[in-house]
Write a protein that holds these residues in place. Structure first.
Motif, mmCIF file in Angstrom:
data_model
loop_
_atom_site.group_PDB
_atom_site.id
_atom_site.type_symbol
_atom_site.label_atom_id
_atom_site.label_comp_id
_atom_site.label_asym_id
_atom_site.label_seq_id
_atom_site.Cartn_x
_atom_site.Cartn_y
_atom_site.Cartn_z
ATOM 1 N N THR A 1 54.049 28.935 40.229
ATOM 2 C CA THR A 1 53.177 27.835 39.826
ATOM 3 C C THR A 1 51.968 28.363 39.077
ATOM 4 O OG1 THR A 1 51.988 27.911 41.908
ATOM 5 C CG2 THR A 1 53.847 26.400 41.770
ATOM 6 N N MET A 2 51.413 27.521 38.240
ATOM 7 C CA MET A 2 50.202 27.867 37.502
ATOM 8 C C MET A 2 49.028 27.205 38.206
ATOM 9 S SD MET A 2 51.212 29.748 35.035
ATOM 10 C CE MET A 2 49.884 29.768 33.866
ATOM 11 N N GLU A 3 48.083 27.997 38.672
ATOM 12 C CA GLU A 3 46.945 27.451 39.397
ATOM 13 C C GLU A 3 45.841 26.969 38.452
ATOM 14 O OE1 GLU A 3 46.589 26.818 42.569
ATOM 15 O OE2 GLU A 3 48.621 27.503 42.948
ATOM 16 N N ALA A 4 45.672 27.595 37.315
ATOM 17 C CA ALA A 4 44.609 27.211 36.392
ATOM 18 C C ALA A 4 45.232 26.905 35.031
ATOM 19 C CB ALA A 4 43.587 28.326 36.255
ATOM 20 N N HIS B 1 32.611 16.956 41.707
ATOM 21 C CA HIS B 1 32.805 15.649 41.070
ATOM 22 C C HIS B 1 34.302 15.394 41.014
ATOM 23 C CE1 HIS B 1 28.599 15.709 39.897
ATOM 24 N NE2 HIS B 1 28.797 16.955 39.479
ATOM 25 N N PRO B 2 34.865 14.711 42.014
ATOM 26 C CA PRO B 2 36.322 14.531 42.080
ATOM 27 C C PRO B 2 36.929 13.842 40.859
ATOM 28 C CG PRO B 2 35.304 13.847 44.138
ATOM 29 C CD PRO B 2 34.196 14.123 43.164
ATOM 30 N N ASP B 3 36.169 13.008 40.174
ATOM 31 C CA ASP B 3 36.703 12.307 38.995
ATOM 32 C C ASP B 3 36.949 13.259 37.837
ATOM 33 O OD1 ASP B 3 36.484 10.013 40.489
ATOM 34 O OD2 ASP B 3 34.574 9.416 39.608
ATOM 35 N N GLU B 4 36.211 14.376 37.791
ATOM 36 C CA GLU B 4 36.322 15.313 36.677
ATOM 37 C C GLU B 4 37.323 16.426 36.936
ATOM 38 O OE1 GLU B 4 32.482 16.746 35.585
ATOM 39 O OE2 GLU B 4 31.619 14.752 35.565
ATOM 40 N N GLY B 5 37.791 16.578 38.158
ATOM 41 C CA GLY B 5 38.778 17.606 38.466
ATOM 42 C C GLY B 5 38.145 18.938 38.841
ATOM 43 N N VAL B 6 38.968 19.983 38.803
ATOM 44 C CA VAL B 6 38.539 21.304 39.266
ATOM 45 C C VAL B 6 37.464 21.908 38.360
ATOM 46 C CG1 VAL B 6 39.360 23.645 39.763
ATOM 47 C CG2 VAL B 6 40.778 21.698 40.322
ATOM 48 N N SER B 7 37.440 21.547 37.096
ATOM 49 C CA SER B 7 36.464 22.126 36.173
ATOM 50 C C SER B 7 35.026 21.767 36.529
ATOM 51 C CB SER B 7 36.757 21.690 34.737
ATOM 52 O OG SER B 7 36.651 20.283 34.622
ATOM 53 N N SER B 8 34.814 20.754 37.370
ATOM 54 C CA SER B 8 33.458 20.378 37.759
ATOM 55 C C SER B 8 32.895 21.300 38.824
ATOM 56 C CB SER B 8 33.432 18.938 38.274
ATOM 57 O OG SER B 8 34.139 18.844 39.506
ATOM 58 N N GLY B 9 33.743 22.091 39.473
ATOM 59 C CA GLY B 9 33.285 23.034 40.484
ATOM 60 C C GLY B 9 33.486 22.507 41.894
ATOM 61 N N MET C 1 59.678 30.293 50.309
ATOM 62 C CA MET C 1 59.135 30.691 49.032
ATOM 63 C C MET C 1 57.904 29.890 48.663
ATOM 64 S SD MET C 1 62.087 32.334 46.856
ATOM 65 C CE MET C 1 60.971 32.324 45.551
ATOM 66 N N THR C 2 57.302 29.211 49.619
ATOM 67 C CA THR C 2 56.065 28.504 49.340
ATOM 68 C C THR C 2 55.007 28.964 50.318
ATOM 69 O OG1 THR C 2 56.591 26.676 50.808
ATOM 70 C CG2 THR C 2 57.256 26.459 48.504
ATOM 71 N N ALA C 3 53.777 28.672 50.007
ATOM 72 C CA ALA C 3 52.666 29.017 50.876
ATOM 73 C C ALA C 3 51.704 27.843 50.934
ATOM 74 C CB ALA C 3 51.946 30.257 50.350
ATOM 75 N N ASN C 4 51.008 27.708 52.045
ATOM 76 C CA ASN C 4 49.996 26.665 52.205
ATOM 77 C C ASN C 4 48.618 27.281 52.074
ATOM 78 O OD1 ASN C 4 52.027 24.845 52.773
ATOM 79 N ND2 ASN C 4 51.909 25.193 54.968
ATOM 80 N N PHE C 5 47.761 26.636 51.305
ATOM 81 C CA PHE C 5 46.401 27.097 51.099
ATOM 82 C C PHE C 5 45.440 25.949 51.356
ATOM 83 C CE2 PHE C 5 48.958 29.828 48.386
ATOM 84 C CZ PHE C 5 48.525 31.081 48.790
ATOM 85 N N ASP C 6 44.198 26.285 51.651
ATOM 86 C CA ASP C 6 43.172 25.266 51.851
ATOM 87 C C ASP C 6 42.872 24.564 50.535
ATOM 88 O OD1 ASP C 6 42.845 25.862 54.551
ATOM 89 O OD2 ASP C 6 41.399 27.444 54.104
ATOM 90 N N TYR C 7 42.507 23.305 50.632
ATOM 91 C CA TYR C 7 42.065 22.529 49.474
ATOM 92 C C TYR C 7 40.554 22.370 49.615
ATOM 93 C CZ TYR C 7 42.140 19.008 45.814
ATOM 94 O OH TYR C 7 41.944 18.330 44.637
ATOM 95 N N PHE C 8 39.806 22.706 48.585
ATOM 96 C CA PHE C 8 38.348 22.693 48.651
ATOM 97 C C PHE C 8 37.779 21.404 48.085
ATOM 98 C CE2 PHE C 8 39.591 27.202 48.170
ATOM 99 C CZ PHE C 8 39.244 27.609 49.443
ATOM 100 N N GLU C 9 36.660 20.968 48.636
ATOM 101 C CA GLU C 9 35.994 19.751 48.156
ATOM 102 C C GLU C 9 35.467 19.972 46.745
ATOM 103 O OE1 GLU C 9 33.097 17.918 50.649
ATOM 104 O OE2 GLU C 9 34.175 18.456 52.472
ATOM 105 N N LEU C 10 35.685 18.993 45.887
ATOM 106 C CA LEU C 10 35.238 19.082 44.502
ATOM 107 C C LEU C 10 33.849 18.483 44.360
ATOM 108 C CD1 LEU C 10 38.531 17.972 42.755
ATOM 109 C CD2 LEU C 10 37.685 20.291 43.090
#
Length: 95
Positions: free
Chosen positions: A63-66, A12-20, A1-10
């Motif tokens: 799970t909630m992704e965003a 600005h890693p300090d700011e999280g996903v909202s930085s793009g 019941m789980t899946a593996n997905f790629d993790y993308f480079e951020l």
């Protein structure tokens, strides 16, 4: 019941996903730029973010992704919410 997905480079890693993300860039070559011997511009491929091979995203069906950033209110705003001028009858609209 789980899946593996790629993790993308951020971006600005300090700011999280909202930085793009960090995206792949390629030169934008046209016939005009070749004929006129012009320098090429870099074009960002927004559908090709760089994959961070050191990390892996594991997710399940529930799970909630965003999740939006949390917003807090002060105790004064919760106990005594501000009343808009329209409700108080103070809003005057020019004709």
């Amino acid at each position: 019941m789980t899946a593996n997905f790629d993790y993308f480079e951020l971006a600005h890693p300090d700011e999280g996903v909202s930085s793009g993300f960090v995206y792949n860039t390629v030169p934008h070559i046209t016939l005009g730029s070749i004929a006129n011997n012009e320098s090429t511009l870099q074009e960002t491929l927004y559908d090709q973010p760089f994959i961070d091979s050191k990390r892996l995203r594991v997710t399940g069906p529930f799970t909630m992704e965003a999740v939006p950033a949390p917003v807090t209110k002060s105790f004064d705003d919760v106990e005594n919410p501000p009343v808009s001028p329209l409700v108080r009858g103070e809003l005057k609209v020019g004709i």
